[in-house]
Design a protein around this motif. Structure first.
Motif, short mmCIF file in Angstrom:
data_model
loop_
_atom_site.label_atom_id
_atom_site.label_comp_id
_atom_site.label_asym_id
_atom_site.label_seq_id
_atom_site.Cartn_x
_atom_site.Cartn_y
_atom_site.Cartn_z
N THR A 17 9.05 9.03 -5.56
CA THR A 17 9.89 8.90 -6.75
C THR A 17 9.82 7.46 -7.26
OG1 THR A 17 11.85 8.32 -5.46
CG2 THR A 17 11.50 10.67 -5.94
N PHE A 18 10.25 7.29 -8.50
CA PHE A 18 10.21 5.97 -9.11
C PHE A 18 11.14 4.97 -8.42
CE2 PHE A 18 11.40 2.93 -12.49
CZ PHE A 18 10.15 2.34 -12.65
N PRO A 19 12.38 5.34 -8.04
CA PRO A 19 13.23 4.37 -7.32
C PRO A 19 12.63 3.91 -5.99
CG PRO A 19 14.59 6.12 -8.19
CD PRO A 19 13.16 6.54 -8.40
N VAL A 20 11.96 4.80 -5.28
CA VAL A 20 11.30 4.41 -4.03
C VAL A 20 10.15 3.45 -4.33
CG1 VAL A 20 9.97 5.27 -2.06
CG2 VAL A 20 11.98 6.51 -2.84
N TYR A 21 9.42 3.74 -5.39
CA TYR A 21 8.33 2.85 -5.81
C TYR A 21 8.88 1.46 -6.13
CZ TYR A 21 4.67 0.80 -8.67
OH TYR A 21 3.74 -0.05 -9.19
N CYS A 22 9.96 1.40 -6.88
CA CYS A 22 10.57 0.11 -7.24
C CYS A 22 11.05 -0.64 -6.00
CB CYS A 22 11.73 0.31 -8.21
SG CYS A 22 11.21 0.82 -9.85
N LEU A 23 11.63 0.08 -5.05
CA LEU A 23 12.09 -0.55 -3.81
C LEU A 23 10.91 -1.14 -3.03
CD1 LEU A 23 14.34 -1.13 -1.71
CD2 LEU A 23 13.74 1.09 -0.71
N LEU A 24 9.83 -0.38 -2.92
CA LEU A 24 8.67 -0.87 -2.18
C LEU A 24 8.02 -2.06 -2.87
CD1 LEU A 24 7.18 2.54 -1.04
CD2 LEU A 24 8.29 0.83 0.39
N ARG A 25 7.97 -2.05 -4.19
CA ARG A 25 7.41 -3.19 -4.93
C ARG A 25 8.31 -4.41 -4.78
NH1 ARG A 25 2.90 -4.38 -5.65
NH2 ARG A 25 3.43 -5.57 -7.48
N LEU A 67 10.17 -5.13 -2.16
CA LEU A 67 9.92 -5.65 -0.82
C LEU A 67 8.58 -6.36 -0.74
CD1 LEU A 67 11.29 -2.69 1.34
CD2 LEU A 67 12.38 -4.91 0.90
N ALA A 68 7.59 -5.85 -1.43
CA ALA A 68 6.28 -6.51 -1.46
C ALA A 68 6.38 -7.87 -2.14
CB ALA A 68 5.26 -5.64 -2.18
N VAL A 127 4.90 -11.63 -1.00
CA VAL A 127 4.05 -12.46 -1.86
C VAL A 127 4.71 -13.82 -2.09
CG1 VAL A 127 3.07 -12.67 -4.18
CG2 VAL A 127 2.91 -10.52 -2.94
N ALA A 128 6.01 -13.83 -2.29
CA ALA A 128 6.72 -15.10 -2.49
C ALA A 128 6.60 -15.98 -1.25
CB ALA A 128 8.18 -14.85 -2.84
N GLY A 129 6.71 -15.38 -0.07
CA GLY A 129 6.57 -16.15 1.16
C GLY A 129 5.17 -16.73 1.31
N THR A 145 0.83 -1.19 0.00
CA THR A 145 0.00 0.00 0.00
C THR A 145 0.87 1.25 0.00
OG1 THR A 145 -1.68 -1.22 1.23
CG2 THR A 145 -1.89 1.16 1.18
N ALA A 146 2.02 1.18 0.64
CA ALA A 146 2.91 2.34 0.70
C ALA A 146 3.45 2.71 -0.68
CB ALA A 146 4.06 2.07 1.66
N ALA A 147 3.51 1.75 -1.60
CA ALA A 147 4.02 2.05 -2.93
C ALA A 147 3.13 3.04 -3.67
CB ALA A 147 4.14 0.75 -3.74
N ALA A 148 1.86 3.10 -3.32
CA ALA A 148 0.96 4.07 -3.96
C ALA A 148 1.32 5.50 -3.60
CB ALA A 148 -0.48 3.79 -3.57
N PHE A 149 2.00 5.69 -2.48
CA PHE A 149 2.37 7.02 -2.03
C PHE A 149 3.86 7.32 -2.21
CE2 PHE A 149 -1.19 5.45 0.55
CZ PHE A 149 -2.15 6.35 0.14
N ALA A 150 4.55 6.53 -3.01
CA ALA A 150 5.98 6.73 -3.23
C ALA A 150 6.21 8.04 -3.99
CB ALA A 150 6.56 5.57 -4.02
#
Length: 90
Positions: A8-16, A18-19, A23-25, A1-6
């Motif tokens: 900059t693009f690098p922060v968005y990529c980092l949050l995705r 981590l998400a 999901v893999a787990g 959910t935090a990725a929606a409020f990123a």
């Protein structure tokens, strides 16, 4: 959910990124528990139904993306149900 409020693009990529770990787990735990809890006869059917759920989710996300054109709103619309499930699980 935090990725929606990123901001900059690098922060968005980092949050995705981590998400994706989360999901893999969930996917690995679900597969393992399905294998342990079902009989040998029903394992193939249960794993097929499990992966069918993920496929249906991708199709549903495509439909939501057709209606919600802004990437931040799309990210929020797709991740909000997961955030609510996370809060409920606590």
């Amino acid at each position: 959910t935090a990725a929606a409020f990123a901001p900059t693009f690098p922060v968005y990529c980092l949050l995705r990124f981590l998400a994706a770990f989360g999901v893999a787990g969930v996917m690995m735990n679900t597969s393992t528990l399905l294998m342990e809890w079902t009989s040998a006869r029903a394992r193939a059917l249960m794993m097929t139904l499990n992966t069918l759920g993920f496929s249906f989710g991708h199709v549903l996300m495509g439909g939501v993306a057709y209606g919600v054109r802004d990437w931040a709103l799309l990210q929020l619309a797709v991740s909000a149900p997961f955030f609510l499930c996370f809060l409920y699980s606590w």
